[in-house]
Design a protein around this motif. Sequence first.
Motif, PDB file in Angstrom:
ATOM      1  N   SER A  73      -3.978   7.420  -3.530  1.00 21.81           N
ATOM      2  CA  SER A  73      -4.046   6.732  -4.936  1.00 21.81           C
ATOM      3  C   SER A  73      -5.245   7.386  -5.453  1.00 21.81           C
ATOM      4  N   GLY A 120       0.939  -1.208  -0.036  1.00 25.21           N
ATOM      5  CA  GLY A 120       0.124  -0.115   0.121  1.00 25.21           C
ATOM      6  C   GLY A 120       0.568   1.328   0.024  1.00 25.21           C
ATOM      7  N   GLU A 175      -0.287   7.580  -8.165  1.00 28.92           N
ATOM      8  CA  GLU A 175       0.037   7.152  -6.566  1.00 28.92           C
ATOM      9  C   GLU A 175       1.052   8.481  -6.258  1.00 28.92           C
ATOM     10  N   TYR A 182      -5.544   2.842   7.952  1.00 26.70           N
ATOM     11  CA  TYR A 182      -6.434   1.949   8.682  1.00 26.70           C
ATOM     12  C   TYR A 182      -6.345   1.660  10.319  1.00 26.70           C
ATOM     13  N   TYR A 215      -7.962   8.287  -2.478  1.00 22.98           N
ATOM     14  CA  TYR A 215      -7.879   7.948  -1.139  1.00 22.98           C
ATOM     15  C   TYR A 215      -6.511   7.503  -0.705  1.00 22.98           C
ATOM     16  N   ARG A 216      -6.608   7.490   0.537  1.00 19.74           N
ATOM     17  CA  ARG A 216      -5.337   6.991   1.237  1.00 19.74           C
ATOM     18  C   ARG A 216      -5.498   5.423   1.271  1.00 19.74           C
ATOM     19  N   GLN A 217      -4.339   5.063   0.851  1.00 16.72           N
ATOM     20  CA  GLN A 217      -4.042   3.497   0.926  1.00 16.72           C
ATOM     21  C   GLN A 217      -2.873   2.803   1.648  1.00 16.72           C
ATOM     22  N   ASP A 218      -2.356   3.630   2.234  1.00 13.94           N
ATOM     23  CA  ASP A 218      -1.236   3.065   3.031  1.00 13.94           C
ATOM     24  C   ASP A 218      -1.828   2.354   4.581  1.00 13.94           C
ATOM     25  N   TYR A 219      -1.049   1.377   5.016  1.00 14.12           N
ATOM     26  CA  TYR A 219      -1.541   0.509   6.320  1.00 14.12           C
ATOM     27  C   TYR A 219      -2.101   1.605   7.304  1.00 14.12           C
TER      28      TYR A 219
END
Lengths: 256, 411
Positions: B69, B62, B231, B270, B263-267
């Motif tokens: 992304s 991610g 990205e 979450y 959107y944010r996709q890094d760990y």
Amino acid sequence: MTLLHLEGVTRTVRLIDAPPLTILSGVDLDVAVGDRVSIVGRSGSGKSTLLNLLGLLDNPTTGVMLFDDRPVQSFSSSHRDRVRGRDVGFIFQQFNLLQGRTALENVMTPLLYAEGRAFWQRSRIAAEMLDRVGLGHRLTALPDKLSGGEQQRVAIARALVRSPRLILADEPTGALDLETGAAVMTLLDEVATDSGAALVTITHDPNIAATATRHLRLDGGGLRPVHDPVRDRAHDPALDAVRGTAPATMPDAMLA
Amino acid sequence: MNRVVSNLVGSFVEAWQELRIHRTRVLLSLVGVAVAVCAITTVVALGSVAQQATVEQSERQGGRPASLSMQISQSDGTAPDSAAMQALWETELARYRVGHASRLVQTSQLVQFRDGAAQVQIQGVDPAYGTMHRIRLLHGDWFTAADADRLAPAVLVNSVFYDRIGRPDLRTHPTTTLLGTQNATAVITGVYQATAWDNAPAMYMLADAVQALGPADTLALRGSGQPPSYELWVPPALAEDLRAALTRDVQGALGSTANVQVYRQDYAAYSGDNPYLPLQLVVGGVALLVLLLGALGLVNIALVTLKQRIREIGIRRSFGATAGRVFFSVMMESVVATIVAGVVGVIAAVLIVTNPLVEGFIGQGQVTDFPPFPVEAAVLGLVCATAVGALAGLLPALVAVRVKVIDAIRY
Ligand SMILES: Nc1ncnc2c1ncn2[C@@H]1O[C@H](COP(=O)(O)OP(=O)(O)OP(=O)(O)O)[C@@H](O)[C@H]1O
Ligand SMILES: [Mg+2]
């Protein structure tokens, strides 16, 4: 120079269900640097009690006691411990060596409570002291591998390793045969003379008592001078025992 | 000062002598302490190593925090004009001064191997992608800007691909043939580790080079060119603002037929949850229990030996040991003992955690640079050992100072 001054010193112990026991009822004593004092007395007369007072292990109940001209009752507990470590060396009848420690470690023990050079160079100083008492070749020997005379020599080295000004010996030859005892006393006298310390010896043996320059008898809770300890056998407890007039409370060890 | 130092050293010496004399008994009770310290240290260390492994893996997927992304689709199903889109992308990057950004083009390509042709997944990326996803190569180097000028495109292949072509030395500039109506030759400039569950060949190519391969082939030798996604690696604090700004700008430029999603996709977007936490808590709890039992054993030994040592304490006191010194020395016995046990435990933990077998189990072949043994775990282990020693030493030390000297040396 007066090291110790006692005037009307008493020591009373409280017992659990009996009236208080007065062991010392009025002791007067002066000990100066270089003195050789011997104290004799019956078993149970309070000799060890007196020696504990002199060595700052115990406090008088009443009376004046000065150490270096200062009243000992004013010393804080840790100050007493430090003064004792620095100025007093004990020698016991049962040697009281630390079991499991080598002769060298035993002699090093008092230096563990010192500071500066004496602390950091304790190993070398202790080894020299052992050499001085003729045990330079037994540094690593454990106490139970040494003879009684050798053990007492280790104890003498330990008592003297911090060059105390006062050496207190409680029946130092009591556990030794006559010949060994005499040799040990000669050694003790020598090293004490070398270091200029005062020596107070408690003994049953009139011959040992005779090596001192002042002879005292503890009797009835007080000290009185004895003029010739070798002749003064009338009150020698060892002889009392032989004559069968020993007090019923006399320990078996005494008779042996 | 001088007195403090000699008291400290002196206590240590006394404690050590005492331990030496009772070594068998002490050793036995210390086994428990060492085991417990080892368990605690191992659990904490494994936890943080596992976390690092998880993070690394997540980052490879991610991106690093914060990674944005951007996906663009049009309601009529066509792709936005690629030249206009590229210009827009470059403008946006310049406007917000985003240093690390990459296009992503997914496609597939038939590649000729010695044992026949096979479809290979291709990721088209920009050079910054390597840093953004922490990609480490087994051999060779990641793309540089200079790779864009090559006539034959550079490709980075995965280890499956590399094994299949017989692991040639990269210094010999091995090539591979990309099949099409017109075959193309690509130079293999690097190899990366395939994931443990991946057994298909795959490769990275520069996004421009992917586009230069041309459109989808009628013979389906080459996958249809999806519109790229984008990205960006941005500071986490700015991520939300940038996300909103980027959405607004691109949506505005493309008009209402376009659907722009950023959107944010890094760990980290979450949760930073540690998946091993429950296990760590259980093992840690058991270890703590063992530690306390070990301490109890120490207290027991200390109290039993103390009886025999009352005389010895009396002797020491008569040679100048203060009550404080006796307290400290007896306390030190426990502390020195448990510290020794603690050091043994920590060393064992280091050996366990850095063991290749354990590393393999945790990393699942995915963690390229294993973090060194976590210092905080080692420190924690030693602190636990010291604390338990002090706790175990307290009671005997209190008994020891109450010893009456004149009674102790009486015979
Ligand atoms: N703390 C104490 N509590 C009760 N009685 C004590 C205490 N200390 C000493 N005594 C008693 O006081 C008397 C003198 O004891 P001390 O040990 O001083 O005698 P001593 O002259 O050294 O005898 P010995 O020649 O046998 O060594 C003894 O009867 C002893 O039991
Ligand atoms: Mg006595």
